[in-house]
Design a protein around this motif. Sequence first.
Motif, PDB file in Angstrom:
ATOM      1  N   GLY A 189       0.796  -1.219   0.000  1.00 18.97           N
ATOM      2  CA  GLY A 189       0.000   0.000   0.000  1.00 18.97           C
ATOM      3  C   GLY A 189       0.825   1.265   0.000  1.00 18.97           C
ATOM      4  O   GLY A 189       0.331   2.332   0.386  1.00 18.97           O
ATOM      5  N   VAL A 190       2.067   1.173  -0.431  1.00 15.16           N
ATOM      6  CA  VAL A 190       2.957   2.342  -0.410  1.00 15.16           C
ATOM      7  C   VAL A 190       2.505   3.386  -1.431  1.00 15.16           C
ATOM      8  O   VAL A 190       2.456   4.584  -1.133  1.00 15.16           O
ATOM      9  CB  VAL A 190       4.417   1.918  -0.680  1.00 15.16           C
ATOM     10  CG1 VAL A 190       5.329   3.123  -0.809  1.00 15.16           C
ATOM     11  CG2 VAL A 190       4.900   1.009   0.437  1.00 15.16           C
ATOM     12  N   PHE A 191       2.133   2.945  -2.630  1.00 15.42           N
ATOM     13  CA  PHE A 191       1.715   3.890  -3.672  1.00 15.42           C
ATOM     14  C   PHE A 191       0.451   4.629  -3.261  1.00 15.42           C
ATOM     15  O   PHE A 191       0.320   5.837  -3.440  1.00 15.42           O
ATOM     16  CB  PHE A 191       1.474   3.158  -4.998  1.00 15.42           C
ATOM     17  CG  PHE A 191       2.727   2.601  -5.615  1.00 15.42           C
ATOM     18  CD1 PHE A 191       3.821   3.400  -5.861  1.00 15.42           C
ATOM     19  CD2 PHE A 191       2.800   1.264  -5.947  1.00 15.42           C
ATOM     20  CE1 PHE A 191       4.974   2.896  -6.423  1.00 15.42           C
ATOM     21  CE2 PHE A 191       3.947   0.740  -6.512  1.00 15.42           C
ATOM     22  CZ  PHE A 191       5.030   1.556  -6.753  1.00 15.42           C
ATOM     23  N   ARG A 192      -0.476   3.896  -2.661  1.00 15.16           N
ATOM     24  CA  ARG A 192      -1.730   4.490  -2.220  1.00 15.16           C
ATOM     25  C   ARG A 192      -1.467   5.524  -1.126  1.00 15.16           C
ATOM     26  O   ARG A 192      -2.036   6.613  -1.124  1.00 15.16           O
ATOM     27  CB  ARG A 192      -2.633   3.372  -1.693  1.00 15.16           C
ATOM     28  CG  ARG A 192      -4.024   3.786  -1.411  1.00 15.16           C
ATOM     29  CD  ARG A 192      -4.875   2.545  -1.162  1.00 15.16           C
ATOM     30  NE  ARG A 192      -6.152   2.948  -0.663  1.00 15.16           N
ATOM     31  CZ  ARG A 192      -6.411   3.244   0.602  1.00 15.16           C
ATOM     32  NH1 ARG A 192      -5.468   3.125   1.499  1.00 15.16           N
ATOM     33  NH2 ARG A 192      -7.594   3.632   0.987  1.00 15.16           N
ATOM     34  N   GLU A 193      -0.580   5.182  -0.215  1.00 15.29           N
ATOM     35  CA  GLU A 193      -0.249   6.098   0.874  1.00 15.29           C
ATOM     36  C   GLU A 193       0.436   7.356   0.338  1.00 15.29           C
ATOM     37  O   GLU A 193       0.149   8.471   0.787  1.00 15.29           O
ATOM     38  CB  GLU A 193       0.673   5.383   1.860  1.00 15.29           C
ATOM     39  CG  GLU A 193       0.909   6.136   3.136  1.00 15.29           C
ATOM     40  CD  GLU A 193       1.724   5.332   4.123  1.00 15.29           C
ATOM     41  OE1 GLU A 193       2.553   5.957   4.821  1.00 15.29           O
ATOM     42  OE2 GLU A 193       1.553   4.097   4.190  1.00 15.29           O
ATOM     43  N   MET A 194       1.327   7.183  -0.631  1.00 21.66           N
ATOM     44  CA  MET A 194       2.006   8.346  -1.222  1.00 21.66           C
ATOM     45  C   MET A 194       0.979   9.269  -1.881  1.00 21.66           C
ATOM     46  O   MET A 194       1.052  10.494  -1.756  1.00 21.66           O
ATOM     47  CB  MET A 194       3.032   7.891  -2.263  1.00 21.66           C
ATOM     48  CG  MET A 194       4.303   7.356  -1.663  1.00 21.66           C
ATOM     49  SD  MET A 194       5.475   6.641  -2.824  1.00 21.66           S
ATOM     50  CE  MET A 194       5.223   7.481  -4.334  1.00 21.66           C
ATOM     51  N   LYS A 195       0.028   8.682  -2.587  1.00 20.17           N
ATOM     52  CA  LYS A 195      -0.989   9.475  -3.265  1.00 20.17           C
ATOM     53  C   LYS A 195      -1.827  10.245  -2.250  1.00 20.17           C
ATOM     54  O   LYS A 195      -2.147  11.418  -2.459  1.00 20.17           O
ATOM     55  CB  LYS A 195      -1.890   8.555  -4.094  1.00 20.17           C
ATOM     56  CG  LYS A 195      -2.911   9.274  -4.924  1.00 20.17           C
ATOM     57  CD  LYS A 195      -3.742   8.301  -5.733  1.00 20.17           C
ATOM     58  CE  LYS A 195      -4.819   9.032  -6.503  1.00 20.17           C
ATOM     59  NZ  LYS A 195      -5.716   8.126  -7.205  1.00 20.17           N
ATOM     60  N   LEU A 196      -2.171   9.603  -1.136  1.00 21.04           N
ATOM     61  CA  LEU A 196      -2.976  10.269  -0.111  1.00 21.04           C
ATOM     62  C   LEU A 196      -2.208  11.403   0.550  1.00 21.04           C
ATOM     63  O   LEU A 196      -2.795  12.402   0.969  1.00 21.04           O
ATOM     64  CB  LEU A 196      -3.416   9.264   0.952  1.00 21.04           C
ATOM     65  CG  LEU A 196      -4.552   8.335   0.554  1.00 21.04           C
ATOM     66  CD1 LEU A 196      -4.755   7.262   1.609  1.00 21.04           C
ATOM     67  CD2 LEU A 196      -5.836   9.117   0.350  1.00 21.04           C
TER      68      LEU A 196
END
Length: 68
Positions: free
Chosen positions: A25-32
């Motif tokens: 979930g790193v990409f999702r967290e970066m986007k958030l």
Amino acid sequence: MQVSVRDNNVDQALRALKKKLQREGVFREMKLKQHFEKPSVKKAREKAEAVRRARKLARKKALREGGV
């Protein structure tokens, strides 16, 4: 996080790394974290995510019990 490169195949290692990052979930967290999220909006989003997870789990459970 660590990915090993076998036979100098960097492309395969990159794919594996991207898959691991996606799963974590790193990409999702970066986007958030690109923009500030108000606490009230964050709370509402997290609650909606929890509801979605619970419904998905219930669906899977019903399929397992109904299919057996």
